[in-house]
Scaffold this motif. Structure first.
Motif, PDB file in Angstrom:
ATOM      1  N   UNK A   1    -115.609  16.808 -52.435  1.00 39.17           N
ATOM      2  CA  UNK A   1    -114.491  16.517 -51.524  1.00 39.17           C
ATOM      3  C   UNK A   1    -113.718  17.750 -51.083  1.00 39.17           C
ATOM      4  N   UNK A   2    -113.808  18.816 -51.849  1.00 43.11           N
ATOM      5  CA  UNK A   2    -113.033  19.998 -51.526  1.00 43.11           C
ATOM      6  C   UNK A   2    -111.628  19.977 -52.116  1.00 43.11           C
ATOM      7  N   UNK A   3    -111.264  18.902 -52.796  1.00 42.88           N
ATOM      8  CA  UNK A   3    -109.953  18.811 -53.440  1.00 42.88           C
ATOM      9  C   UNK A   3    -110.049  19.378 -54.856  1.00 42.88           C
ATOM     10  N   UNK A   4    -109.082  20.181 -55.233  1.00 40.40           N
ATOM     11  CA  UNK A   4    -109.015  20.700 -56.594  1.00 40.40           C
ATOM     12  C   UNK A   4    -107.977  19.858 -57.326  1.00 40.40           C
ATOM     13  N   UNK A   5    -108.473  18.962 -58.161  1.00 37.80           N
ATOM     14  CA  UNK A   5    -107.626  17.989 -58.854  1.00 37.80           C
ATOM     15  C   UNK A   5    -107.514  18.390 -60.320  1.00 37.80           C
ATOM     16  N   UNK A   6    -106.294  18.420 -60.852  1.00 41.10           N
ATOM     17  CA  UNK A   6    -106.122  18.791 -62.264  1.00 41.10           C
ATOM     18  C   UNK A   6    -106.869  17.847 -63.207  1.00 41.10           C
ATOM     19  N   UNK A   7    -107.353  18.396 -64.305  1.00 41.12           N
ATOM     20  CA  UNK A   7    -108.102  17.597 -65.286  1.00 41.12           C
ATOM     21  C   UNK A   7    -107.267  16.446 -65.830  1.00 41.12           C
ATOM     22  N   UNK A   8    -105.960  16.624 -65.936  1.00 48.59           N
ATOM     23  CA  UNK A   8    -105.111  15.537 -66.450  1.00 48.59           C
ATOM     24  C   UNK A   8    -105.154  14.330 -65.527  1.00 48.59           C
ATOM     25  N   UNK A   9    -105.228  14.573 -64.223  1.00 48.30           N
ATOM     26  CA  UNK A   9    -105.312  13.466 -63.277  1.00 48.30           C
ATOM     27  C   UNK A   9    -106.673  12.795 -63.345  1.00 48.30           C
ATOM     28  N   UNK A  10    -107.720  13.595 -63.467  1.00 47.16           N
ATOM     29  CA  UNK A  10    -109.075  13.036 -63.597  1.00 47.16           C
ATOM     30  C   UNK A  10    -109.147  12.173 -64.864  1.00 47.16           C
ATOM     31  N   UNK A  11    -108.569  12.660 -65.943  1.00 45.31           N
ATOM     32  CA  UNK A  11    -108.538  11.903 -67.196  1.00 45.31           C
ATOM     33  C   UNK A  11    -107.774  10.596 -67.010  1.00 45.31           C
ATOM     34  N   UNK A  12    -106.670  10.642 -66.284  1.00 49.25           N
ATOM     35  CA  UNK A  12    -105.883   9.427 -66.034  1.00 49.25           C
ATOM     36  C   UNK A  12    -106.686   8.410 -65.222  1.00 49.25           C
ATOM     37  N   UNK A  13    -107.443   8.865 -64.239  1.00 46.81           N
ATOM     38  CA  UNK A  13    -108.292   7.952 -63.455  1.00 46.81           C
ATOM     39  C   UNK A  13    -109.341   7.322 -64.367  1.00 46.81           C
ATOM     40  N   UNK A  14    -109.989   8.136 -65.174  1.00 41.53           N
ATOM     41  CA  UNK A  14    -111.018   7.610 -66.079  1.00 41.53           C
ATOM     42  C   UNK A  14    -110.424   6.585 -67.056  1.00 41.53           C
ATOM     43  N   UNK A  15    -109.287   6.918 -67.633  1.00 33.72           N
ATOM     44  CA  UNK A  15    -108.668   6.041 -68.628  1.00 33.72           C
ATOM     45  C   UNK A  15    -108.153   4.736 -68.003  1.00 33.72           C
ATOM     46  N   UNK A  16    -107.467   4.843 -66.878  1.00 37.40           N
ATOM     47  CA  UNK A  16    -106.820   3.678 -66.264  1.00 37.40           C
ATOM     48  C   UNK A  16    -107.749   2.782 -65.450  1.00 37.40           C
TER      49      UNK A  16
END
Length: 178
Positions: free
Chosen positions: A156-171
């Motif tokens: 996508x070209x977006x640099x997303x923090x790992x904490x946000x990626x973790x939140x998506x995975x968890x939620x």
């Protein structure tokens, strides 16, 4: 998920633990529709869903001025990307080919989610329907959301923090496992 047992097993996932029977009935209706999609349609819908989920968490964190927010520039880029996908029916990837979402069945699911979300801003019942559709998507796409998230983040070209990626995975991935 296939078979009657698998159809009911989803009711035990953590994300649905506190939902009432009316909400679960709506999830079941949407789930039946989504399970009729082909593997390719589900893959494309999973890519859109993760874009939508990443964007939703980014926007929520920005509005709440959370400590781990990503900043207005990334929030605007994420919002613009999802809006473009909804309007143009393609998910553009940085430096590679776009993913087409013009399939009529995918368009119908995406349009229904957008319709319910926007009308739900002023109508509690429609907002609950939007949440039920989103829950059904997380359930129906369970096996594809993780890989789709990885693909979306890579392309996508977006640099997303790992904490946000973790939140998506968890939620939205782990919480919908039964």
């Amino acid at each position: 998920m296939s078979g009657a047992g698998a159809m009911e097993r989803w009711r035990s996932c953590p994300a649905l633990a506190d939902q009432d029977e009316a909400f679960l009935a709506s999830v079941a209706d949407y789930l039946a529709q989504l399970q009729a999609l082909s593997h390719e349609q589900r893959h494309c819908l999973a890519l859109f869903k993760v874009a939508e989920l990443v964007n939703a968490l980014i926007q929520i964190k920005e509005r709440r001025e959370a400590v781990d927010r990503v900043g207005p520039e990334l929030a605007q880029r994420s919002f613009a990307l999802v809006r473009s996908v909804i309007r143009n029916r393609t998910l553009p990837y940085a430096g590679s080919q776009s993913q087409c979402l013009r399939d009529p069945q995918l368009t119908a699911v995406i349009d229904e989610g957008c319709r319910l979300f926007h009308l739900g801003k002023t109508n509690k019942d429609l907002y609950q329907q939007a949440l039920a559709l989103s829950a059904a998507q997380c359930l129906a796409l369970q096996d594809q959301l993780g890989p789709a998230l990885d693909q979306y983040l890579q392309l996508s070209g977006l640099v997303v923090p790992k904490t946000l990626v973790t939140a998506v995975r968890k939620s939205f991935i782990e919480a919908y496992r039964s």
